[in-house]
Design an enzyme around this catalytic site. Structure first.
Site, mmCIF file in Angstrom:
data_model
loop_
_atom_site.group_PDB
_atom_site.id
_atom_site.type_symbol
_atom_site.label_atom_id
_atom_site.label_comp_id
_atom_site.label_asym_id
_atom_site.label_seq_id
_atom_site.Cartn_x
_atom_site.Cartn_y
_atom_site.Cartn_z
ATOM 1 N NE ARG A 82 -3.509 2.211 2.678
ATOM 2 C CZ ARG A 82 -3.297 3.216 3.790
ATOM 3 N NH1 ARG A 82 -2.276 3.055 4.815
ATOM 4 N NH2 ARG A 82 -3.953 4.267 3.975
ATOM 5 C CG HIS A 126 -0.820 8.978 3.751
ATOM 6 N ND1 HIS A 126 -1.246 7.459 3.843
ATOM 7 C CD2 HIS A 126 -0.499 9.442 5.028
ATOM 8 C CE1 HIS A 126 -0.767 7.262 4.911
ATOM 9 N NE2 HIS A 126 -0.397 8.219 5.817
ATOM 10 C CD GLU A 171 -4.710 7.541 9.781
ATOM 11 O OE1 GLU A 171 -4.225 8.482 10.280
ATOM 12 O OE2 GLU A 171 -4.358 6.210 10.423
ATOM 13 C CG ASN A 295 -5.158 2.959 8.915
ATOM 14 O OD1 ASN A 295 -5.449 2.162 8.098
ATOM 15 N ND2 ASN A 295 -4.634 4.303 8.390
ATOM 16 C CE1 TYR A 297 0.222 2.515 13.583
ATOM 17 C CE2 TYR A 297 -1.847 3.641 12.810
ATOM 18 C CZ TYR A 297 -0.707 3.072 12.543
ATOM 19 O OH TYR A 297 -0.176 3.083 11.367
ATOM 20 C CD GLU A 372 -1.560 3.675 8.325
ATOM 21 O OE1 GLU A 372 -1.330 4.335 9.217
ATOM 22 O OE2 GLU A 372 -1.673 4.590 7.207
HETATM 23 C C1 PNW Z 1 -1.224 7.336 10.775
HETATM 24 N N1 PNW Z 1 -3.411 10.391 16.212
HETATM 25 O O1 PNW Z 1 -0.962 8.546 11.448
HETATM 26 C C2 PNW Z 1 -0.728 7.536 9.316
HETATM 27 O O2 PNW Z 1 -1.805 7.093 8.436
HETATM 28 C C3 PNW Z 1 0.681 7.365 9.025
HETATM 29 O O3 PNW Z 1 0.909 8.295 8.103
HETATM 30 C C4 PNW Z 1 1.400 7.328 10.239
HETATM 31 O O4 PNW Z 1 2.869 7.283 10.172
HETATM 32 C C5 PNW Z 1 0.929 6.228 11.417
HETATM 33 O O5 PNW Z 1 -0.503 6.408 11.520
HETATM 34 C C6 PNW Z 1 1.745 6.165 12.695
HETATM 35 O O6 PNW Z 1 1.580 7.427 13.076
HETATM 36 C C7 PNW Z 1 -1.612 9.017 12.786
HETATM 37 O O7 PNW Z 1 -3.019 11.415 16.809
HETATM 38 C C8 PNW Z 1 -1.165 10.138 13.430
HETATM 39 O O8 PNW Z 1 -4.334 9.720 16.630
HETATM 40 C C9 PNW Z 1 -1.876 10.423 14.567
HETATM 41 C C10 PNW Z 1 -2.683 9.867 15.085
HETATM 42 C C11 PNW Z 1 -3.225 8.674 14.383
HETATM 43 C C12 PNW Z 1 -2.802 8.060 13.491
#
Ligand code: PNW
Length: 468
Positions: A82, A126, A171, A295, A297, A372
């Site tokens: 991707r 992006h 996002e 995505n 995390y 992601e």
């Molecule tokens: C995503 N938050 O970013 C992006 O899609 C990527 O480009 C990035 O490198 C990756 O996650 C890791 O950070 C985020 O503040 C940035 O919640 C900030 C947030 C979430 C996702």
């Protein structure tokens, strides 16, 4: 933390295991090949905006090294890659004719993927908005959405004979709330009403682009959007409802159900009257999608603020400037139980399982793809090797969560690890490393991390390896 550390888990034979990057984070060559500036060039070159003043000028030099990066992906046996297309590389200035030199880069990248048996998954946006469009008002302006649809058609016309899988936006939460609300991301503006107008125009951009991509691409493409979900924890139902409305339902309701939820409109009525929503907008945003990109995390924990106690962390993201949560000054973001990654994000694989099952149930069997998931840790090089057991453990736990979701009936099509390479982590510059491949920013040398070997095993065998 709940135990999510299984091994020997068997994924379906057609389950797509790959990795992801984004143009501004890896390409470099910021002034080459006819590319014009994006809001991230402007922002990263503004003193004080990024860690150490880091920029994407060179990044991973992937624009010039993509052939060897493709060889690396082939060695790893990845099913899919991707990447994102840089709007100002393909359509300099964000208007007018296509830049053939810019398209040629993506064309060679796509051909290189296909010749190695790797499926290209192209993201159209992006975060690298052409600076000229920001100068005309950016995402709070409706016209930006119309421009995006034109660009989407140009890109799909040029690459749609070979790229089968398309994502409109990555996002939009980040683009709207971090770009125009908190100011932690480009263009660094801090106005809640602008952030909400940006939400709507990003949704419109998505909706206008989908049929243009379908019409322009010659191979009946799969079209999707990628959203970052906030999995929200806490005892306080009101606080959870408020943040769910702003973070998640502001995108899922228009895109997947064709409406804005009444509670979102009511919660934000002191910020905006939503008059930027025109008749017909919701119908055009609500396009059939082939799958939804997810995505994930981490989680957030919220409660209503009593108005008295001092809040240690009032936006949940430790951002400077404004708040990414317009209309939610009375919601408090709480510290969460660890363990944490180097981003300070708590590790919560159960949140991924919960999210996938919830999306599956609410949006009646919509196919999903994890576009992601991954983690930053403070890696070290020892004897030319990078042992990153924390990242291996993180991935193992999240693949376990995904596997449990599949067992519970979720139509999960694949899993793309963020990221293939260490890269420019936006406001954090090069200080945070998410790669399964290490990049030495002095020499541009690539070193496969242990996590890269782990992902390679899963991609090749569809079975999660037993950990030592
Ligand atoms: C995503 N938050 O970013 C992006 O899609 C990527 O480009 C990035 O490198 C990756 O996650 C890791 O950070 C985020 O503040 C940035 O919640 C900030 C947030 C979430 C996702």
């Amino acid at each position: 933390m709940a135990d999510y550390r299984d091994s020997g888990l068997v994924f379906p034979p057609n389950f797509v295991v790959g990795s992801a990057t984004a143009a501004y984070q890896v390409e470099g060559a910021a002034r080459d090949g006819g590319r014009t500036e994006s809001i991230w060039d402007t922002f990263s070159h503004t003193p004080g905006k990024t860690w150490n003043g880091d920029t994407g000028d060179v990044a991973d030099d992937h624009y010039y090294r993509f052939e060897s990066d493709l060889d690396l992906m082939a060695e790893l046996g990845l099913d899919a890659y991707r990447f994102s297309i840089s709007w100002p590389r393909v359509q300099p200035g964000g208007a007018g004719a296509i830049n053939s030199e810019g398209v040629s880069f993506y064309s060679r990248l796509v051909d290189g993927l296909l010749s190695r048996g790797i499926r290209p998954i192209a993201t159209l946006y992006h975060w690298d908005l052409p600076q000229e469009l920001e100068d005309e008002g950016g995402w709070p302006e409706r016209d930006t959405a119309l421009r995006f649809a034109d660009y989407a058609e140009l890109a799909a016309t040029a690459l749609g004979d070979r790229v089968h899988t398309w994502t409109t936006l990555n996002e939009p939460w980040c683009s709207a709330y971090l770009g125009y609300g908190s100011g932690a991301h480009a263009p660094g503006r801090t106005d809640g009403a602008d952030a909400l107008a940006a939400v709507h125009h990003l949704n419109v951009a998505h909706g206008l682009a989908v049929p243009r991509i379908r019409a322009a691409a010659s191979n009946s493409p799969e079209v999707s959007a990628t959203l970052n979900f906030h999995v929200i924890r806490g005892e306080d139902a009101e606080a959870k409802r408020r943040i769910d409305a702003l973070a998640n339902r502001a995108f899922t309701s228009p895109i997947l159900l064709g409406r804005y939820d009444d509670d979102l409109i009511a919660d934000t009525s002191d910020v905006t009257d939503w008059s930027f929503v025109h008749e017909g907008d919701l119908a055009s945003i609500h396009q059939p999608l082939d799958f939804l990109g997810v995505n994930y995390y981490s989680t957030v924990t919220v409660q209503m603020w009593d108005g008295l106690t001092v809040r240690s962390n009032n936006d949940g993201h430790k951002n400077m400037g404004g708040s990414p949560w317009p209309g939610s000054r009375d919601v408090e973001f709480l510290e969460q139980p660890g363990p944490y990654t180097a981003m300070g994000w708590n590790i919560a694989p159960d949140g991924l399982e919960e999210l996938l099952v919830d999306l599956h149930e609410r949006f009646s069997d919509l196919p999903l793809m994890i576009t992601e998931n991954g983690a930053a840790f403070d890696d070290e090089v020892t004897d030319g090797r990078v042992h990153d057991p924390d990242r291996v453990d993180y991935l193992n736990r999240h693949f376990t969560a995904a596997h449990r979701a599949i067992e519970r009936g979720v139509d999960l099509r694949g899993y793309l690890v963020w990221s293939l390479l260490d890269n420019f982590e936006w406001g954090f510059g090069y200080s945070k490393r998410f790669g399964i491949v290490r990049v030495d920013y002095d020499t541009q040398e690539r070193i496969l991390k242990d996590s890269g070997r782990w992902v390679s095993e899963v991609a090749k065998s569809k079975v999660t390896p037993t950990l030592g």
